[in-house]
Design an enzyme around this catalytic site. Structure first.
Site, mmCIF file in Angstrom:
data_model
loop_
_atom_site.group_PDB
_atom_site.id
_atom_site.type_symbol
_atom_site.label_atom_id
_atom_site.label_comp_id
_atom_site.label_asym_id
_atom_site.label_seq_id
_atom_site.Cartn_x
_atom_site.Cartn_y
_atom_site.Cartn_z
ATOM 1 N N ARG A 92 0.917 -1.356 -0.077
ATOM 2 C CA ARG A 92 -0.144 -0.156 -0.040
ATOM 3 C C ARG A 92 0.918 1.157 -0.042
ATOM 4 O O ARG A 92 0.572 2.242 -0.475
ATOM 5 C CB ARG A 92 -0.907 0.012 1.116
ATOM 6 C CG ARG A 92 -2.150 1.015 0.987
ATOM 7 C CD ARG A 92 -3.170 0.947 2.203
ATOM 8 N NE ARG A 92 -2.666 1.240 3.582
ATOM 9 C CZ ARG A 92 -3.265 1.275 4.779
ATOM 10 N NH1 ARG A 92 -4.368 0.966 4.739
ATOM 11 N NH2 ARG A 92 -2.756 1.401 5.776
ATOM 12 N N LYS A 201 -2.961 6.682 0.817
ATOM 13 C CA LYS A 201 -2.505 7.487 2.329
ATOM 14 C C LYS A 201 -1.596 8.450 2.211
ATOM 15 O O LYS A 201 -0.316 8.279 2.702
ATOM 16 C CB LYS A 201 -1.993 6.121 3.273
ATOM 17 C CG LYS A 201 -2.489 6.403 4.799
ATOM 18 C CD LYS A 201 -2.106 4.997 5.309
ATOM 19 C CE LYS A 201 -2.126 5.282 6.917
ATOM 20 N NZ LYS A 201 -3.637 5.603 7.284
ATOM 21 N N GLU A 237 -16.181 6.291 4.138
ATOM 22 C CA GLU A 237 -15.524 5.799 5.260
ATOM 23 C C GLU A 237 -15.650 7.055 6.635
ATOM 24 O O GLU A 237 -15.906 7.930 6.120
ATOM 25 C CB GLU A 237 -14.342 5.591 4.885
ATOM 26 C CG GLU A 237 -13.249 6.636 4.347
ATOM 27 C CD GLU A 237 -11.778 6.017 3.943
ATOM 28 O OE1 GLU A 237 -11.242 5.173 4.425
ATOM 29 O OE2 GLU A 237 -11.347 6.864 3.068
#
Length: 375
Positions: A92, A201, A237
């Site tokens: 990720r 992220k 989210e």
């Protein structure tokens, strides 16, 4: 036959019972530098002081080219320390790095840096307890554009670091204890644009939510939630974590169904991946799809939870939203007070695997023999 890894006992005199979700002094951090001159990442450097010396024109601070990860290390009953699913975080990190034009980091360097940072701070991993009720060592890999540039372009230097801190729970949930909390829907701010970088992220994805989260917390809501930016009708989210739900069953004979929102704007949580697998192991059905917020309003979910490395699995007892510019409505979930049995069973299994009291059937903990304190 290779030698067994050296054990690292917990630090004597540390007040583990007072452990908070905070930064604590450590022995240092691991650092790597990539330069355009070599086209590769250099050898690891151990830095003892918690500071970096940077040019004022570095692209990370000036233009926001910074990405990070979060994962945890746990002490098992055999005294050894193991890390939860670091290879998923390595993958990720590279997804996020690509979004802001950073060089890829080889998985072996990611694992080396994580292992070194944990090994040299292993005394800050809390003592073993079933379901990790004593907390964990939070690991923060961070990559940023450390080189200087005035033009809008990637610089000739990038830095990757790994630092750690012992932590308790973000929302007060620990082990099999999970007090349910209240959430508030942010409707005047979009966390991520459609076809934007919500799935990465990026450091810059988080700071804009601070003031909205602070206002919600002041009003009594520890958690804030985002709907899709295009229509504001679908669940994306929470500001700190993924949204998960369990559908209401018509009768007890029905299979439980875990519902996981799908969107290009949602960060792909490593913890969510684990929970999906645990739900399948339990024999539950799993629906990965777009989730209308109207389903929440209509009370179609018997349980809702926030899910992430820091949040772990935090049950949500209510979601409040604006039904007009001046008024709000509250949707109670479950009994409106406590965590439900479905997510508590998932949390017990998840933290059991992390702390070594449940079988690791999917090879999630690393390294198998434990972190080697001799490095």
């Amino acid at each position: 036959m290779s030698a067994a890894p050296k054990q690292i006992p917990p630090r004597a005199g540390f007040e583990w019972e007072k452990l908070a979700f905070d930064l604590y002094p450590t022995s240092g951090f691991a650092k790597y530098v990539w330069t355009a001159e070599t086209g590769e990442w250099g050898p690891v450097e151990w830095v003892k002081e918690p500071y970096l010396n940077l040019h004022v024109g570095n692209v990370g601070l000036n233009y926001g080219a910074s990405v990070f990860e979060g994962l945890k290390a746990f002490r098992h009953a055999d005294g050894h320390i193991r890390i939860f699913r670091p290879k998923d975080n390595a993958a990720r990190l590279n997804h996020s790095a690509d979004a802001v034009s950073m060089p890829a980091l080889p998985e072996e360097l990611f694992l080396e840096g994580v292992h070194l940072a944990v090994a040299r701070n292993g005394d800050l991993v809390p003592p073993h307890a079933p379901n990790a009720v004593n907390g964990s060592l939070y690991i923060r890999p961070l990559m940023f554009a450390s080189g200087a540039n005035l033009i809008l372009a990637p610089p000739s230097e990038f830095t990757f670091i790994v630092y750690v801190t012992p932590t308790g729970s973000l929302y007060g949930a620990a082990g099999t204890k999970a007090p349910a909390i209240d959430a508030f829907v942010i409707e005047k701010f979009d966390r991520a644009a459609p076809r934007g970088n919500g799935s990465a992220k990026l450091a810059g994805n988080y700071a804009p939510t601070f003031k909205h989260a602070a206002a919600a917390k002041k009003a009594g809501y520890p958690l804030t939630m985002h709907l899709d930016s295009a229509t504001r009708t679908y669940v994306d989210e929470f500001s700190t974590s993924n949204f998960l739900a369990i559908k209401k069953q018509a009768d007890a004979s029905q299979r439980k169904t875990l519902v996981v929102p799908e969107s290009e704007s949602i960060l792909k949580s490593v913890t969510t991946k684990a929970i999906i697998q645990i739900a399948k192991d339990f024999g539950w059905a799993v629906e990965r799809r777009r989730v209308l917020f109207q389903e929440v309003k209509d009370g179609l979910f018997e349980e809702v939870a926030a899910c992430g490395t820091a949040a772990a699995l935090t049950p949500v007892r209510s979601i409040t939203y604006h039904d007009s510019p001046e008024t709000t409505k509250k949707v109670s979930i479950g009994d409106g007070e406590n965590a439900g049995p479905g997510f508590l069973s998932i949390l017990t299994q998840l933290t059991g695997i992390q702390s070594g009291v449940q079988e690791d059937k999917h090879d999630w903990v690393w390294p198998k023999a434990g972190v080697d304190g001799s490095v």
